[in-house]
Write a protein that holds these residues in place. Structure first.
Motif, PDB file in Angstrom:
ATOM      1  N   ALA A  59       0.850  -1.194   0.000  1.00 22.58           N
ATOM      2  CA  ALA A  59       0.000   0.000   0.000  1.00 22.58           C
ATOM      3  C   ALA A  59       0.888   1.246   0.000  1.00 22.58           C
ATOM      4  CB  ALA A  59      -0.911  -0.021   1.229  1.00 22.58           C
ATOM      5  N   ALA A  60       0.565   2.200  -0.850  1.00 22.35           N
ATOM      6  CA  ALA A  60       1.429   3.357  -1.067  1.00 22.35           C
ATOM      7  C   ALA A  60       1.622   4.181   0.203  1.00 22.35           C
ATOM      8  CB  ALA A  60       0.868   4.230  -2.189  1.00 22.35           C
ATOM      9  N   ALA A  61       0.608   4.224   1.063  1.00 23.76           N
ATOM     10  CA  ALA A  61       0.747   4.989   2.308  1.00 23.76           C
ATOM     11  C   ALA A  61       1.868   4.394   3.166  1.00 23.76           C
ATOM     12  CB  ALA A  61      -0.569   4.994   3.082  1.00 23.76           C
ATOM     13  N   ILE A  62       1.982   3.086   3.147  1.00 22.61           N
ATOM     14  CA  ILE A  62       3.028   2.411   3.920  1.00 22.61           C
ATOM     15  C   ILE A  62       4.399   2.676   3.298  1.00 22.61           C
ATOM     16  CG2 ILE A  62       3.897   0.151   4.641  1.00 22.61           C
ATOM     17  CD1 ILE A  62       0.949  -0.781   4.735  1.00 22.61           C
ATOM     18  N   ILE A  63       4.468   2.642   1.980  1.00 20.95           N
ATOM     19  CA  ILE A  63       5.743   2.930   1.299  1.00 20.95           C
ATOM     20  C   ILE A  63       6.227   4.333   1.672  1.00 20.95           C
ATOM     21  CG2 ILE A  63       6.820   3.308  -0.952  1.00 20.95           C
ATOM     22  CD1 ILE A  63       5.059   1.080  -2.088  1.00 20.95           C
ATOM     23  N   GLY A  64       5.323   5.287   1.663  1.00 24.47           N
ATOM     24  CA  GLY A  64       5.697   6.660   2.012  1.00 24.47           C
ATOM     25  C   GLY A  64       6.151   6.780   3.454  1.00 24.47           C
ATOM     26  N   TYR A  65       5.394   6.155   4.348  1.00 22.91           N
ATOM     27  CA  TYR A  65       5.732   6.221   5.778  1.00 22.91           C
ATOM     28  C   TYR A  65       7.094   5.585   6.032  1.00 22.91           C
ATOM     29  CZ  TYR A  65       5.001   6.057  10.844  1.00 22.91           C
ATOM     30  OH  TYR A  65       5.116   6.245  12.194  1.00 22.91           O
ATOM     31  N   ARG A  66       7.284   4.405   5.465  1.00 22.46           N
ATOM     32  CA  ARG A  66       8.514   3.653   5.731  1.00 22.46           C
ATOM     33  C   ARG A  66       9.741   4.364   5.159  1.00 22.46           C
ATOM     34  NH1 ARG A  66      11.787  -0.628   3.871  1.00 22.46           N
ATOM     35  NH2 ARG A  66      12.396  -2.003   5.590  1.00 22.46           N
ATOM     36  N   ALA A  67       9.588   4.950   3.976  1.00 23.66           N
ATOM     37  CA  ALA A  67      10.737   5.621   3.349  1.00 23.66           C
ATOM     38  C   ALA A  67      11.278   6.710   4.261  1.00 23.66           C
ATOM     39  CB  ALA A  67      10.324   6.209   1.996  1.00 23.66           C
ATOM     40  N   LEU A  68      10.377   7.481   4.864  1.00 25.06           N
ATOM     41  CA  LEU A  68      10.853   8.544   5.746  1.00 25.06           C
ATOM     42  C   LEU A  68      11.368   7.958   7.060  1.00 25.06           C
ATOM     43  CD1 LEU A  68      11.365  11.497   6.117  1.00 25.06           C
ATOM     44  CD2 LEU A  68       9.018  11.789   6.929  1.00 25.06           C
ATOM     45  N   ALA A  69      10.697   6.941   7.588  1.00 27.78           N
ATOM     46  CA  ALA A  69      11.111   6.353   8.873  1.00 27.78           C
ATOM     47  C   ALA A  69      12.547   5.828   8.809  1.00 27.78           C
ATOM     48  CB  ALA A  69      10.148   5.227   9.270  1.00 27.78           C
ATOM     49  N   VAL A  70      12.878   5.082   7.762  1.00 27.96           N
ATOM     50  CA  VAL A  70      14.214   4.490   7.701  1.00 27.96           C
ATOM     51  C   VAL A  70      15.274   5.566   7.464  1.00 27.96           C
ATOM     52  CG1 VAL A  70      13.252   2.316   6.864  1.00 27.96           C
ATOM     53  CG2 VAL A  70      14.221   3.913   5.230  1.00 27.96           C
ATOM     54  N   SER A  71      14.914   6.645   6.792  1.00 31.60           N
ATOM     55  CA  SER A  71      15.878   7.730   6.576  1.00 31.60           C
ATOM     56  C   SER A  71      16.115   8.497   7.872  1.00 31.60           C
ATOM     57  CB  SER A  71      15.369   8.682   5.488  1.00 31.60           C
ATOM     58  OG  SER A  71      15.174   7.986   4.275  1.00 31.60           O
ATOM     59  N   VAL A  72      15.038   8.756   8.593  1.00 28.65           N
ATOM     60  CA  VAL A  72      15.148   9.483   9.860  1.00 28.65           C
ATOM     61  C   VAL A  72      15.938   8.661  10.881  1.00 28.65           C
ATOM     62  CG1 VAL A  72      13.771  10.281  11.837  1.00 28.65           C
ATOM     63  CG2 VAL A  72      13.139  10.960   9.521  1.00 28.65           C
ATOM     64  N   SER A  73      15.924   7.348  10.730  1.00 24.33           N
ATOM     65  CA  SER A  73      16.679   6.498  11.649  1.00 24.33           C
ATOM     66  C   SER A  73      18.176   6.829  11.620  1.00 24.33           C
ATOM     67  CB  SER A  73      16.444   5.024  11.307  1.00 24.33           C
ATOM     68  OG  SER A  73      17.138   4.183  12.199  1.00 24.33           O
ATOM     69  N   ASP A  74      18.683   7.281  10.479  1.00 25.07           N
ATOM     70  CA  ASP A  74      20.091   7.706  10.420  1.00 25.07           C
ATOM     71  C   ASP A  74      20.344   8.923  11.315  1.00 25.07           C
ATOM     72  OD1 ASP A  74      21.392   5.835   8.723  1.00 25.07           O
ATOM     73  OD2 ASP A  74      20.473   6.762   6.969  1.00 25.07           O
ATOM     74  N   LEU A  75      19.340   9.787  11.441  1.00 25.92           N
ATOM     75  CA  LEU A  75      19.473  10.925  12.363  1.00 25.92           C
ATOM     76  C   LEU A  75      19.500  10.422  13.803  1.00 25.92           C
ATOM     77  CD1 LEU A  75      17.037  13.550  10.758  1.00 25.92           C
ATOM     78  CD2 LEU A  75      19.535  13.446  10.569  1.00 25.92           C
ATOM     79  N   ALA A  76      18.607   9.463  14.116  1.00 26.21           N
ATOM     80  CA  ALA A  76      18.576   8.902  15.470  1.00 26.21           C
ATOM     81  C   ALA A  76      19.934   8.329  15.843  1.00 26.21           C
ATOM     82  CB  ALA A  76      17.493   7.821  15.563  1.00 26.21           C
ATOM     83  N   ALA A  77      20.582   7.671  14.880  1.00 23.37           N
ATOM     84  CA  ALA A  77      21.877   7.031  15.149  1.00 23.37           C
ATOM     85  C   ALA A  77      22.966   8.040  15.496  1.00 23.37           C
ATOM     86  CB  ALA A  77      22.306   6.206  13.934  1.00 23.37           C
ATOM     87  N   MET A  78      22.806   9.295  15.044  1.00 23.24           N
ATOM     88  CA  MET A  78      23.795  10.335  15.358  1.00 23.24           C
ATOM     89  C   MET A  78      23.378  11.134  16.590  1.00 23.24           C
ATOM     90  SD  MET A  78      25.943   9.887  12.785  1.00 23.24           S
ATOM     91  CE  MET A  78      27.034  11.311  12.629  1.00 23.24           C
ATOM     92  N   GLY A  79      22.227  10.820  17.160  1.00 20.53           N
ATOM     93  CA  GLY A  79      21.704  11.601  18.271  1.00 20.53           C
ATOM     94  C   GLY A  79      21.088  12.923  17.836  1.00 20.53           C
ATOM     95  N   ALA A  80      20.763  13.043  16.550  1.00 22.83           N
ATOM     96  CA  ALA A  80      20.286  14.323  16.016  1.00 22.83           C
ATOM     97  C   ALA A  80      18.778  14.475  16.140  1.00 22.83           C
ATOM     98  CB  ALA A  80      20.697  14.455  14.551  1.00 22.83           C
ATOM     99  N   ALA A  81      18.347  15.726  16.216  1.00 21.97           N
ATOM    100  CA  ALA A  81      16.929  16.048  16.190  1.00 21.97           C
ATOM    101  C   ALA A  81      16.541  16.355  14.748  1.00 21.97           C
ATOM    102  CB  ALA A  81      16.641  17.258  17.078  1.00 21.97           C
ATOM    103  N   PRO A  82      15.482  15.723  14.226  1.00 22.69           N
ATOM    104  CA  PRO A  82      15.080  15.960  12.832  1.00 22.69           C
ATOM    105  C   PRO A  82      14.714  17.425  12.589  1.00 22.69           C
ATOM    106  CG  PRO A  82      13.960  14.047  13.731  1.00 22.69           C
ATOM    107  CD  PRO A  82      14.626  14.735  14.888  1.00 22.69           C
ATOM    108  N   MET A  83      15.027  17.891  11.389  1.00 24.89           N
ATOM    109  CA  MET A  83      14.675  19.258  11.024  1.00 24.89           C
ATOM    110  C   MET A  83      13.922  19.281   9.690  1.00 24.89           C
ATOM    111  SD  MET A  83      17.204  22.496  10.554  1.00 24.89           S
ATOM    112  CE  MET A  83      16.545  24.161  10.567  1.00 24.89           C
TER     113      MET A  83
END
Lengths: 352, 352
Positions: A59-83
Motif C-alpha cells: 500500500a502506497a501509504a506504507i511505502i511513504g511512511y517507511r521511506a521517511l522512517a528508515v531515513s530518519v533512523s540515520d538521524l537517530a543514530a547520530m543523536g540528532a533532532a530531525p529538522m
C-alpha cells in the motif's frame, strides 16, 4: 498526465512545518533553513528502489511512511533532532490514487517524527524513492561510529529479528496493497508493523549523546552494523547470542532460525551503541531513560574488546545457525574470522 | 561485483574538503556540518535519469561534472555559497572504468565550485544520479523568486540558447563517449561545452543578494523560468526578443529558430533576475560587478509590469517562432495568454 509542477503542487506543497527553523519550504530553487545557534547539522541520504528495498505492491501509504522512517533512523543514530527533508520521487506514471496515498503516509511520518518537507523533485522512471534528511545536534555532542573502546558494553534498543520475520510474513501475503498503515500503526509491536512501519529511536538517540561512546542504527543486521562501529573505532566485539532481546511476537512466530534473524536479518532500525560501564550505570539512573525504557527497553548484548571484527558466542550448528559458513553475508564473515587476530590492548588507551 | 561499501570507499571517500565547515564526511550514518554563525542554509535536490536528463553514452567524466554543475546552479540562484553535497547513484552495474571517470568528473566539479562530498549511497538499477546540495547565505540575504515588482528590470547573465544548440550538436554526434571533459573545459564558450559542462553563476548570484529583487537559474528556458518568478511575485513580465543576448558561437551556428532557442531551450544555467532601476545603476557601478561582467555580461531583456504571465514582444510568424501556438511547451503558453488580464497596479505597493 500531471506535469512535475502539478504533481509537486498537488501532493507535496502546503504541508505545515513539523519542525522549527524552516524559513522557506517547497517551491523555490532551494529551501531556506535556519538551524538553532550552537548546533551542527547531521545530513544523510537514502535511495530505495522498488523490488530491491521494498515490495512495489505494498500500500502506497506504507511505502511513504517507511521511506521517511528508515531515513530518519540515520538521524537517530547520530543523536540528532530531525529538522527537514527533501524527496526525490521517480515514478513510472502519475497514478493519482497512488500519489495521494503515498503523500498521506509520508506526511503522517513527517508529523510523527517532527520533520518538515522542504523540497524535492519528481522524475519519470522505475519507482524509486530518495529521501535526504537534515537534523541538528548541539555542537560537540554528535554520536558517531568512532569511539568504542575495549571493556565497554554493547547495547541494543528494543528487540531484534522482528522485522526479518515481518519481511517473511509480508513476502507471503497474497495482497500487500490491502495492508493499512493505520492498522499497522495501531499494532506497532506486530512483526508486520516492525518491518513495514519501523520507529526511529529518536528520543533514545538524543539521550545517548550524553552517555554512549559510539552508535549506529541496525538496518543491515546487528552483526553487519556492529562491524561498522568496530571498524571505525579500531576494536572488536563479542556478542552473546543468548542475550539477544527477542520479542513476544517473534517467540510466538518461532521461526527455526530465530537467532540468525536477530543477528543478521536487519530492518529493525533499533539502535546499537557502546557505552562505558560507569556511564551505563548513570544512564540507568537517568529519569528520561527510565521513562523511555518502559516502552523501549535497552539490553546489554556483549562487550568491546581489543582486536577487530565481531564474534558471536553461543550459536551452534544444532540451531542451524552456524555463523562460520555461508549463512551470513560476506560483510559479516570476514570480521568473524578476525577474532583470532586479537591484539593486546592499546596501552595508550585511557580506558584500559 | 563490488559491494556498496567497496564502491563508496574506492571512488567516493577520502576526497579533500573543498569548503569550510565539514566536521565529518563520507562514512558514518550522517555527515556533520557546521555552517558559519549568522548564516542560513539553502538546500536543494536534483535527480537526473539517463536518457531523460542526459545522454547515457556521454563520457562518464562529463556526466559527473554536469550533474554537480546543474545542482549547484540552484545555489547560485539563491545567492548561496556552496558547502556540501550528497550523491545518490543508481547504477546498472559496477563498471569500474565508468566509475573512475564519473568520480573524476564529479571531483573536478566539486573543486571548481568549492563544495565537499559528504555522503551518499549507491543502488542497483537504471543509471540515475541524485545530487543534494547544501549552501549558506548570510541570514536575511537570500534571493528567492518572490520580490519582483512592476517597473523593475529583467536581466539575464551570459548568453541564451547556447546549450539548446549544444544539445543538438551532442544529439548528432556519432560517439559521445569520446568527448573529453578537459577539452570542453578548455573551450567553455563552445556550444557543446555550454550544454555539457555548464558553469553555475555562483559569484554573480552572491553579488546579486545586495541588488536583485528576485532570481532564478534558467534550466527550463527563459520564458518558463521567468514565469516562476512572475507567479511567485504576483506580477507579469514583458521580454523584448531583440534584446536577448546571443553568443558569437550561436550566431555562427545560426539555427533557423535561434530566437526560440534563446527563449525556451533551457539548460543554459544562466541567472535571470529582476532589479529596480536604481539598483541596476548601483550594480553597474559596483567594482565586483565590473570585474565579473567582463567575462559574464548581464543584459536587460525586459521589464516587470502588473498582471500575470510572461509576454515576449518582437517575435513574428515570419521567423517561424510563433509563441501563441504549439512551438513552446504548455508551461509557457498559459502565461502568455494571461497578458490580456493585466490588473491595475496594487496601490499598496511602495514601488508603484
Amino acid at each position: 498526465m500531471l506535469s512535475e509542477f502539478d504533481l509537486i503542487h498537488r501532493y507535496f506543497s502546503g504541508w505545515e512545518s513539523y519542525s522549527d527553523g524552516v524559513l522557506l519550504g517547497v517551491g523555490d530553487d532551494c529551501a531556506l533553513l535556519k538551524p538553532a545557534a550552537g548546533t551542527v547539522l547531521a545530513v544523510s541520504t537514502d535511495t530505495m528502489v522498488a523490488g530491491v528495498h521494498f515490495f512495489a505492491d505494498t500500500a502506497a501509504a506504507i511505502i511513504g511512511y517507511r521511506a521517511l522512517a528508515v531515513s530518519v533512523s540515520d538521524l537517530a543514530a547520530m543523536g540528532a533532532a530531525p529538522m527537514a527533508f527533501t524527496l526525490s520521487l521517480t515514478l513510472p506514471n502519475a497514478d493519482e490514487i497512488w500519489l495521494e496515498a503515498f503523500s498521506r503516509g509520508l506526511r503522517l511520518a513527517a508529523a510523527a517524527f517532527g520533520i518538515s518537507l522542504v523540497g524535492g523533485d519528481t522524475t519519470r522512471g522505475p519507482l524509486t524513492i530518495g529521501v535526504q534528511v537534515i537534523g541538528t545536534n548541539p555542537s560537540g555532542e554528535s554520536l558517531t561510529r568512532r569511539g568504542a573502546k575495549p571493556e565497554q558494553l554493547i547495547c541494543v534498543s528494543g528487540s531484534l529479528g522482528d522485522a526479518g520475520a515481518g519481511l517473511r510474513q509480508a513476502d507471503s501475503l497474497m495482497d500487500r496493497s490491502r495492508l493499512s498503515l493505520e492498522m499497522l500503526r495501531q499494532a506497532p509491536d506486530s512483526l508486520l508493523a516492525r518491518f513495514l512501519c519501523p520507529t526511529p529511536r529518536l528520543a533514545l538517540g538524543q539521550l545517548l549523546r550524553h552517555y554512549a561512546s559510539a552508535c549506529i542504527d541496525i538496518s543491515d543486521g546487528l552483526v553487519a552494523d556492529l562491524a561498522h562501529i568496530m571498524k571505525a573505532s579500531g576494536v572488536a566485539a563479542i556478542v552473546e547470542s543468548d542475550r539477544l532481546p527477542l520479542s513476544a511476537a517473534l517467540r510466538q512466530f518461532n521461526p527455526p532460525d530465530i537467532t540468525r534473524l536477530a543477528l543478521a536479518a536487519g530492518d529493525d532500525y533499533e539502535l546499537c551503541f557502546t557505552i562505558a560501564a560507569s556511564r551505563w550505570q548513570a544512564l540507568q539512573a537517568d529519569e528520561n531513560f527510565i521513562r523511555l525504557s518502559a516502552s523501549v527497553p535497552v539490553t546489554v548484548v556483549g562487550k568491546v574488546v581489543a582486536g577487530s571484527g565481531v564474534v558471536v558466542t553461543g550459536v551452534t550448528n544444532a540451531q542451524g545457525d552456524c555463523l562460520q559458513g555461508d549463512c551470513l553475508q560476506g560483510e559479516c564473515l570476514a570480521p568473524v574470522t578476525g577474532y583470532q587476530h586479537f591484539a593486546p590492548g592499546d596501552i595508550n588507551d585511557p580506558d584500559q
